[in-house]
Design a protein around this motif. Sequence first.
Motif, PDB file in Angstrom:
ATOM      1  N   ASP A 284       0.908  -1.177  -0.026  1.00 47.31           N
ATOM      2  CA  ASP A 284       0.033   0.044  -0.002  1.00 47.31           C
ATOM      3  C   ASP A 284       0.844   1.187  -0.010  1.00 47.31           C
ATOM      4  O   ASP A 284       1.575   1.401   1.026  1.00 47.31           O
ATOM      5  CB  ASP A 284      -0.938   0.042   1.175  1.00 47.31           C
ATOM      6  N   LEU A 285       1.034   1.991  -0.982  1.00 49.19           N
ATOM      7  CA  LEU A 285       1.861   3.256  -1.302  1.00 49.19           C
ATOM      8  C   LEU A 285       1.411   4.369  -0.205  1.00 49.19           C
ATOM      9  O   LEU A 285       2.434   4.944   0.442  1.00 49.19           O
ATOM     10  CB  LEU A 285       1.562   3.837  -2.755  1.00 49.19           C
ATOM     11  N   VAL A 286       0.195   4.563  -0.043  1.00 52.17           N
ATOM     12  CA  VAL A 286      -0.029   5.596   0.762  1.00 52.17           C
ATOM     13  C   VAL A 286       0.211   5.473   2.277  1.00 52.17           C
ATOM     14  O   VAL A 286       0.800   6.203   2.961  1.00 52.17           O
ATOM     15  CB  VAL A 286      -1.629   6.005   0.908  1.00 52.17           C
ATOM     16  N   LEU A 287       0.076   4.097   3.125  1.00 51.08           N
ATOM     17  CA  LEU A 287       0.556   3.762   4.194  1.00 51.08           C
ATOM     18  C   LEU A 287       2.097   3.892   4.225  1.00 51.08           C
ATOM     19  O   LEU A 287       2.720   4.280   5.121  1.00 51.08           O
ATOM     20  CB  LEU A 287       0.123   2.321   4.621  1.00 51.08           C
ATOM     21  N   ARG A 288       2.842   3.496   3.312  1.00 50.33           N
ATOM     22  CA  ARG A 288       4.292   3.169   3.317  1.00 50.33           C
ATOM     23  C   ARG A 288       4.742   4.652   3.201  1.00 50.33           C
ATOM     24  O   ARG A 288       5.889   5.084   3.804  1.00 50.33           O
ATOM     25  CB  ARG A 288       4.816   2.503   2.212  1.00 50.33           C
ATOM     26  N   LEU A 289       4.282   5.546   2.339  1.00 51.71           N
ATOM     27  CA  LEU A 289       4.685   7.042   2.252  1.00 51.71           C
ATOM     28  C   LEU A 289       4.504   7.741   3.807  1.00 51.71           C
ATOM     29  O   LEU A 289       5.258   8.394   4.065  1.00 51.71           O
ATOM     30  CB  LEU A 289       4.012   7.580   1.190  1.00 51.71           C
ATOM     31  N   ALA A 290       3.350   7.427   4.093  1.00 53.46           N
ATOM     32  CA  ALA A 290       2.789   8.033   5.488  1.00 53.46           C
ATOM     33  C   ALA A 290       3.821   7.501   6.622  1.00 53.46           C
ATOM     34  O   ALA A 290       4.390   8.390   7.568  1.00 53.46           O
ATOM     35  CB  ALA A 290       1.456   7.666   6.086  1.00 53.46           C
ATOM     36  N   ALA A 291       4.320   6.427   6.584  1.00 53.68           N
ATOM     37  CA  ALA A 291       5.152   5.789   7.387  1.00 53.68           C
ATOM     38  C   ALA A 291       6.675   6.394   7.584  1.00 53.68           C
ATOM     39  O   ALA A 291       7.162   6.670   8.471  1.00 53.68           O
ATOM     40  CB  ALA A 291       5.239   4.311   7.306  1.00 53.68           C
ATOM     41  N   ILE A 292       7.150   6.657   6.180  1.00 54.77           N
ATOM     42  CA  ILE A 292       8.351   6.927   6.203  1.00 54.77           C
ATOM     43  C   ILE A 292       8.383   8.623   6.431  1.00 54.77           C
ATOM     44  O   ILE A 292       9.287   9.457   6.913  1.00 54.77           O
ATOM     45  CB  ILE A 292       9.105   6.786   4.882  1.00 54.77           C
ATOM     46  N   LEU A 293       7.326   9.385   6.294  1.00 55.20           N
ATOM     47  CA  LEU A 293       7.293  10.814   6.181  1.00 55.20           C
ATOM     48  C   LEU A 293       6.475  11.363   7.687  1.00 55.20           C
ATOM     49  O   LEU A 293       6.434  12.503   7.803  1.00 55.20           O
ATOM     50  CB  LEU A 293       6.411  11.288   5.114  1.00 55.20           C
ATOM     51  N   HIS A 294       6.031  10.325   8.503  1.00 59.70           N
ATOM     52  CA  HIS A 294       5.332  10.875   9.650  1.00 59.70           C
ATOM     53  C   HIS A 294       5.892  11.627  10.655  1.00 59.70           C
ATOM     54  O   HIS A 294       5.356  12.579  11.347  1.00 59.70           O
ATOM     55  CB  HIS A 294       4.612   9.631  10.256  1.00 59.70           C
ATOM     56  N   ASP A 295       7.388  11.628  10.687  1.00 58.35           N
ATOM     57  CA  ASP A 295       8.066  12.507  11.872  1.00 58.35           C
ATOM     58  C   ASP A 295       8.789  13.573  10.737  1.00 58.35           C
ATOM     59  O   ASP A 295       9.761  14.097  11.549  1.00 58.35           O
ATOM     60  CB  ASP A 295       8.909  11.651  12.444  1.00 58.35           C
ATOM     61  N   VAL A 296       8.682  13.855   9.653  1.00 58.50           N
ATOM     62  CA  VAL A 296       9.544  14.843   9.319  1.00 58.50           C
ATOM     63  C   VAL A 296       9.417  16.270   9.699  1.00 58.50           C
ATOM     64  O   VAL A 296      10.187  17.134   9.405  1.00 58.50           O
ATOM     65  CB  VAL A 296       9.220  14.856   7.520  1.00 58.50           C
TER      66      VAL A 296
END
Length: 479
Positions: A284-296
């Motif tokens: 799931d691209l949305v979940l994976r993007l959110a995971a790596i960006l959640h603390d930016v």
Amino acid sequence: MRQAVAQLAPVLTVLTDLGERFAADGHDLALVGGPVRDAFLGRTSNDLDLTTSARPDDIEPILQDWGNATWDMGRQFGTIGARRGGTVVEVTTYRADAYDGTTRKPVVAFGDSLEEDLVRRDFAVNAMALRVPDLAFVDPHGGLADLEQRVLRTPSSPEVSFGDDPLRMMRAARFVAQLGFVPAPEVLGAMTEMAGSIDIVSAERVRDELSKLLLGDHPRAGLELLVASGLADRVLPELPALRLEIDEHHRHKDVYDHSMIVLEQAIDLEGPADGPPESVPGPDLVLRLAAILHDVGKPATRRFEDGGGVSFHHHEVVGAKLAAKRMKALRFDKETTKRVARLVELHLRFHGYGDGQWTDSAVRRYVTDAGDLLPRLHRLTRADCTTRNVRKARRLAAAYEDLEVRIDRLLAEEELKAVRPELDGNEIAEALGIRPGPVLGRAYKHLLAVRLDEGPLGKDAARERLLAWWSQQPESRDG
């Protein structure tokens, strides 16, 4: 070789037929690149990419005789496509391109041999070919040995290869993520030295490679290669910026490592590819993007507190804006950008629930604010727990399990996914004697807040609450 041919068995008849047709007209034909690599890896490939000594004007009539339809995929680049039944092939004339180093668009030149064509390809594992119809294996650059060792090398020197097309550096990271390969030392060295040249590649091309990387089986390894080589500084600078930042669990990890662990844990929580939407079928691209960006948002919000503590107040709000800005720069579509930014904004909402002070109203707001992102938010929130404190981890897990039980109960009782004020727009306008406009919008939002705070009241009670609110508004006195 026998195993690779066996992997190609479903399309072998097609390949043999085409090979004989091209040979009858005096041309060579070979299956090349990804399909050959995947056959040796035991993977099924949906692509049938072939290369030939024939020029486009010679390719087209052969494919017209073979297929039900043909199309020009780029005659100037030597590629003609064709379909017969459910089988699609792309046939390209041998290439011997030249590059000017300022763009990644080649000056197209047709070549005269298969070996000349193979040397211009990105990696040795993609520079193998299978001549048809005789099935002679051609591997001038040791691609099969590289497959065995799971290593990425370039057919020519990596400096020449990446100078010809800098996007190949992104592809290297993608193959690391998809296939579990590692770059040869000279490949990593060239990527590091030439990282800046990625700037001549369009954002759309970079986005596509990054998306494929994230959807691979080993996305952390691919991202780490982007960071180690310096490519991430150019295409996703928010990620390497996390390396020196300390998060709320600063006793044992930094934000960068924490984000990578969150990505891996989020992937573990994805459902099967054929699962229902509420299981978040992976990848799931949305979940994976959110995971790596959640603390930016943490680098911009870090504050050192008295007593040696570190705080990141409102980093989720700042992070949502940064995530949206980066995704827009990479030309992600609006819906994907909106979803990822919203997950980043909501990822901290759960914290504090463990104190047991959430009312049903707070749970309703959690559900309605998440909307159809709720299944992904569940997984992102669970994945965000990376503490090594076993007692704390169990406490957080138990709290979230309790929250999910309450959500399920309220969903069943109140149909929260479709929650609306108990009076619609027409009923609100009639009750207040107003026309559609900003005032009606405010009244609607007020009744929605009442619905979220107190649950179902019934139309009569909702109307009473509306009129009480209206009596306090300046517009009611103006009318």
